[in-house]
Design an enzyme around this catalytic site. Structure first.
Site, PDB file in Angstrom:
ATOM      1  N   HIS A 159       0.730  -1.428  -0.387  1.00  0.00           N
ATOM      2  CA  HIS A 159       0.218  -0.214   0.041  1.00  0.00           C
ATOM      3  C   HIS A 159       0.633   1.309  -0.376  1.00  0.00           C
ATOM      4  O   HIS A 159       0.373   2.161  -0.265  1.00  0.00           O
ATOM      5  CB  HIS A 159      -0.911   0.205   1.192  1.00  0.00           C
ATOM      6  CG  HIS A 159      -2.295  -1.379   1.292  1.00  0.00           C
ATOM      7  ND1 HIS A 159      -2.808  -1.336   0.288  1.00  0.00           N
ATOM      8  CD2 HIS A 159      -2.129  -1.877   2.119  1.00  0.00           C
ATOM      9  CE1 HIS A 159      -3.858  -2.317   0.484  1.00  0.00           C
ATOM     10  NE2 HIS A 159      -3.039  -2.812   1.484  1.00  0.00           N
ATOM     11  N   ASP A 195      -2.146 -10.470  -2.224  1.00  0.00           N
ATOM     12  CA  ASP A 195      -3.297 -10.184  -0.931  1.00  0.00           C
ATOM     13  C   ASP A 195      -5.003  -9.836  -1.150  1.00  0.00           C
ATOM     14  O   ASP A 195      -4.782  -9.355  -2.464  1.00  0.00           O
ATOM     15  CB  ASP A 195      -2.124  -8.879  -0.249  1.00  0.00           C
ATOM     16  CG  ASP A 195      -2.472  -8.574   0.766  1.00  0.00           C
ATOM     17  OD1 ASP A 195      -1.869  -8.632   1.527  1.00  0.00           O
ATOM     18  OD2 ASP A 195      -3.723  -7.823   0.902  1.00  0.00           O
ATOM     19  N   HIS A 197      -6.522  -7.360  -0.689  1.00  0.00           N
ATOM     20  CA  HIS A 197      -6.284  -5.731  -0.878  1.00  0.00           C
ATOM     21  C   HIS A 197      -5.447  -5.745  -1.981  1.00  0.00           C
ATOM     22  O   HIS A 197      -4.740  -6.181  -2.596  1.00  0.00           O
ATOM     23  CB  HIS A 197      -6.025  -5.126   0.825  1.00  0.00           C
ATOM     24  CG  HIS A 197      -6.713  -5.560   1.771  1.00  0.00           C
ATOM     25  ND1 HIS A 197      -5.739  -5.726   2.564  1.00  0.00           N
ATOM     26  CD2 HIS A 197      -6.840  -4.963   2.584  1.00  0.00           C
ATOM     27  CE1 HIS A 197      -6.739  -5.938   3.769  1.00  0.00           C
ATOM     28  NE2 HIS A 197      -8.053  -5.600   3.703  1.00  0.00           N
ATOM     29  N   ASP A 284      -4.674 -13.021   3.427  1.00  0.00           N
ATOM     30  CA  ASP A 284      -5.780 -12.868   3.764  1.00  0.00           C
ATOM     31  C   ASP A 284      -7.069 -13.321   3.311  1.00  0.00           C
ATOM     32  O   ASP A 284      -8.021 -13.231   3.223  1.00  0.00           O
ATOM     33  CB  ASP A 284      -5.736 -11.190   3.716  1.00  0.00           C
ATOM     34  CG  ASP A 284      -5.052 -10.353   2.936  1.00  0.00           C
ATOM     35  OD1 ASP A 284      -4.436 -10.888   1.936  1.00  0.00           O
ATOM     36  OD2 ASP A 284      -4.463  -9.054   3.778  1.00  0.00           O
TER      37      ASP A 284
HETATM   38  C1  SP5 Z   1      -0.797  -5.305   3.811  1.00  0.00           C
HETATM   39  C2  SP5 Z   1      -2.720  -5.012   4.540  1.00  0.00           C
HETATM   40  O1  SP5 Z   1      -2.807  -5.830   4.169  1.00  0.00           O
HETATM   41  N1  SP5 Z   1      -3.522  -4.251   4.714  1.00  0.00           N
HETATM   42  C3  SP5 Z   1      -4.971  -3.933   4.957  1.00  0.00           C
HETATM   43  C4  SP5 Z   1      -4.846  -2.877   5.667  1.00  0.00           C
HETATM   44  C5  SP5 Z   1      -5.944  -2.852   5.463  1.00  0.00           C
HETATM   45  N2  SP5 Z   1      -6.759  -2.251   6.732  1.00  0.00           N
HETATM   46  C6  SP5 Z   1      -7.959  -1.541   7.144  1.00  0.00           C
HETATM   47  C7  SP5 Z   1      -8.818  -2.376   6.927  1.00  0.00           C
HETATM   48  C8  SP5 Z   1     -10.432  -2.565   7.317  1.00  0.00           C
HETATM   49  C9  SP5 Z   1     -11.554  -3.478   6.867  1.00  0.00           C
HETATM   50  N3  SP5 Z   1     -12.573  -3.214   7.253  1.00  0.00           N
HETATM   51  C10 SP5 Z   1     -13.098  -4.527   8.053  1.00  0.00           C
HETATM   52  C11 SP5 Z   1     -14.285  -3.962   7.007  1.00  0.00           C
HETATM   53  C12 SP5 Z   1     -15.123  -5.781   6.722  1.00  0.00           C
HETATM   54  N4  SP5 Z   1     -15.985  -6.187   6.044  1.00  0.00           N
HETATM   55 ZN    ZN Z   2      -3.940  -7.275   2.790  1.00  0.00          ZN
END
Ligand code: SP5
Ligand code: ZN
Length: 343
Positions: A159, A195, A197, A284
């Site tokens: 990120h 990942d 994300h 994840d």
């Molecule tokens: C490296 C990596 O995996 N970074 C991920 C960062 C995510 N941070 C914010 C996550 C917000 C998650 N909200 C949860 C809602 C579930 N639907």
């Molecule tokens: Zn992630």
């Protein structure tokens, strides 16, 4: 398979992150790396070696000097005002307007970040420096002929842009390693980001270039972090047009659906014909992940590793996310052993 890791990487340990309106214990914890190491050791993946300490030259090929300097010094400045807390940003620039670097520390924290879930503490700097060194040592081992190497990068990196931290990331380890391959003489490097994300930092760093293909399979940003990027219509900019491939998938995606996206990703990588493959390895996508909503099980990660090996490329695995700590070691180990078994 060799693993690279430094215990300095455990020194970044945030007190909490802003999550759903509350300061919760950080999902991205040192325990993650420790549990991965324990599993690699007990199942004998191979030798675990410390990274070679490096200067900042390779980091500065990707990151702005002022940003790097900020990361190195910000906690001392914060600590003088707030001796009992981590540094966390809370104010950001207005969308689409010019942004000036303020002098004020809260302004600077906002200027150099994108969220409030990525705290900075006393030992963040040695940890992120060691994480980048881990990526670079692992990169060199691949360059020198290892078929695959696992750089257990933590904190993660995908990120982070050239001058923005967030999403638990500070230095973009995969981008630093990709640039190092090019600087060592490679013409084309592919990054496969698996990942959960979208790797928005990696995309931004390389979106206008045609020497690094960035392919990412991730949760649809319409409903998942990082929300603002990772859509299928983002395919690269200027001479980088056609060298960004986003494969967003809906919440609830299981292995059947995921595997088809992985086939598409690997076909694009094979057409690009890179000399090296970097895998931004997040687990994840696991069904039990506390912040994610895909449905992969531990066995699926073994098949994933085997499928990635079919690309037939020298491969550098770098760790990104994965927050189901009880299963993180098993899931990472399954990807890596799946890869090795396919050779
Ligand atoms: C490296 C990596 O995996 N970074 C991920 C960062 C995510 N941070 C914010 C996550 C917000 C998650 N909200 C949860 C809602 C579930 N639907
Ligand atoms: Zn992630």
């Amino acid at each position: 398979m060799l693993t690279v890791f430094s215990t300095d990487q455990l020194r970044h340990a945030g007190r909490g992150e802003l999550h759903r309106g509350q300061l919760l214990p950080c999902f991205e914890s040192p325990k993650r790396a420790q549990l991965i190491l324990d599993e690699l050791e007990s199942r004998n993946l191979g030798e675990i070696i410390a990274p070679e300490p490096r200067g900042l030259e390779a980091v500065l090929r990707i990151h702005d000097a002022a940003y790097v300097d900020f990361l190195q010094t910000v906690f001392d400045r914060w600590h003088e005002i707030h001796p009992d807390s981590d540094a966390i940003p809370h104010t950001w620039n207005l969308r689409g307007t010019q942004s000036t670097l303020p002098q004020n520390i809260y302004g600077q924290l906002g200027y150099y970040s994108c969220d409030a879930s990525t705290p900075i503490m006393a030992d963040t700097w040695p940890a992120i420096k060691a994480s980048a060194d881990t990526a670079l040592t692992a990169q060199r081992l691949v360059l020198e002929g290892q078929r695959s190497v696992f750089g257990l990068t933590r904190p993660p990196g995908h990120h982070a842009t050239s001058d923005v931290f967030g999403g638990y990331c500070f230095f973009n380890n995969a981008a630093i390693a990709a640039q190092a391959f090019l600087d060592d003489g490679a013409e084309r490097v592919a990054i496969l980001d698996i990942d959960y994300h979208h790797g928005n930092g990696t995309q931004i760093i390389f979106e206008d270039r045609n020497d690094v293909l960035v392919v990412s399979i991730h949760a649809d940003p319409a409903e998942a972090y990082p929300y603002f990027m990772g859509y299928a219509n983002e395919t690269g900019v200027a001479s980088g047009k056609g060298f960004t491939l986003n494969l967003p998938l809906p919440e609830g995606t299981d292995w059947r659906r995921y595997q088809r996206a992985l086939e598409t990703a690997l076909a694009a990588i094979s057409r690009f014909a890179p000399e090296h493959l970097i895998v931004s390895l997040g687990v994840d996508t696991f069904a039990g992940d506390p912040i994610s909503r895909f449905q992969l099980n531990s066995n699926d990660f073994s098949i994933m590793g085997r499928q990635i090996a079919q690309a037939g490329l020298p491969t550098l695995f770098l760790m990104e996310g994965g927050y189901a700590v009880d299963d993180i070691g098993c899931n990472v180990m399954n990807v890596l052993t799946g890869f090795e078994e396919a050779l």
